[in-house]
Design a protein around this motif. Structure first.
Motif, PDB file in Angstrom:
ATOM      1  N   UNK A 109      -6.802   1.931   6.416  1.00 36.84           N
ATOM      2  CA  UNK A 109      -7.112   2.509   7.719  1.00 36.84           C
ATOM      3  C   UNK A 109      -5.856   2.933   8.464  1.00 36.84           C
ATOM      4  N   UNK A 110      -4.758   2.180   8.292  1.00 33.65           N
ATOM      5  CA  UNK A 110      -3.508   2.543   8.968  1.00 33.65           C
ATOM      6  C   UNK A 110      -2.966   3.856   8.413  1.00 33.65           C
ATOM      7  N   UNK A 111      -3.125   4.067   7.107  1.00 31.18           N
ATOM      8  CA  UNK A 111      -2.644   5.304   6.492  1.00 31.18           C
ATOM      9  C   UNK A 111      -3.452   6.495   6.975  1.00 31.18           C
ATOM     10  N   UNK A 120       8.210   2.440   5.385  1.00 32.73           N
ATOM     11  CA  UNK A 120       7.239   1.461   4.903  1.00 32.73           C
ATOM     12  C   UNK A 120       6.943   1.640   3.411  1.00 32.73           C
ATOM     13  N   UNK A 121       7.190   2.820   2.894  1.00 32.45           N
ATOM     14  CA  UNK A 121       6.893   3.099   1.496  1.00 32.45           C
ATOM     15  C   UNK A 121       8.039   2.717   0.556  1.00 32.45           C
TER      16      UNK A 121
END
Length: 141
Positions: A109-111, A120-121
């Motif tokens: 959902x955050x993506x 973050x990746x």
């Protein structure tokens, strides 16, 4: 198939002409019936007699009709855009049915909201970065 069919239609039933004794090369040098090329005629002459007798006119006619029907169906697909779209939709529905499986991956959902940054990746692993005297940079994990 068309060559064998033409020979069956043009054949006069005279079995004496089918004798392939010493005159077989002379017979193949003559005019070729049914519009066959000399190579096709030679291939037919080289067929064993039992294979020639097994070529039934009914089977050849049925296969020819099937091929003509397939050609007509493909011509209709190429000629009628609405029919082509309907056929494509049917094919896609069949594929969707054949490969109907639940999704294996989960959508975060955050993506979806765009709250993940590039940082973050990237894995947060320890590494060593070296700079040589000549200006080369090397990373060692």
């Amino acid at each position: 198939q068309g060559g064998a069919r033409a020979l069956l239609q043009e054949g006069d039933g005279d079995e004496e002409e089918e004798d392939q004794g010493e005159d077989a090369p002379a017979a193949s040098a003559g005019p070729v019936p049914g519009g066959l090329s000399p190579v096709q005629a030679e291939a037919i002459l080289a067929m064993p007699l039992r294979r020639l007798t097994s070529l039934e006119a009914g089977k050849l006619a049925a296969e020819c009709e099937d091929l003509e029907a397939a050609i007509a169906a493909r011509d209709r697909l190429l000629g009628d855009r609405a029919f082509l779209r309907a056929a494509m939709a049917d094919d896609l529905d069949a594929l969707a049915e054949a490969f109907d499986e639940p999704r294996r991956t989960r959508v975060n959902e955050d993506a979806a909201a765009g709250e993940i940054s590039t940082a973050d990746l990237i894995d947060n692993d320890r590494c060593l970065v070296l700079l040589t005297a000549r200006g080369y940079v090397k990373r060692i994990a």
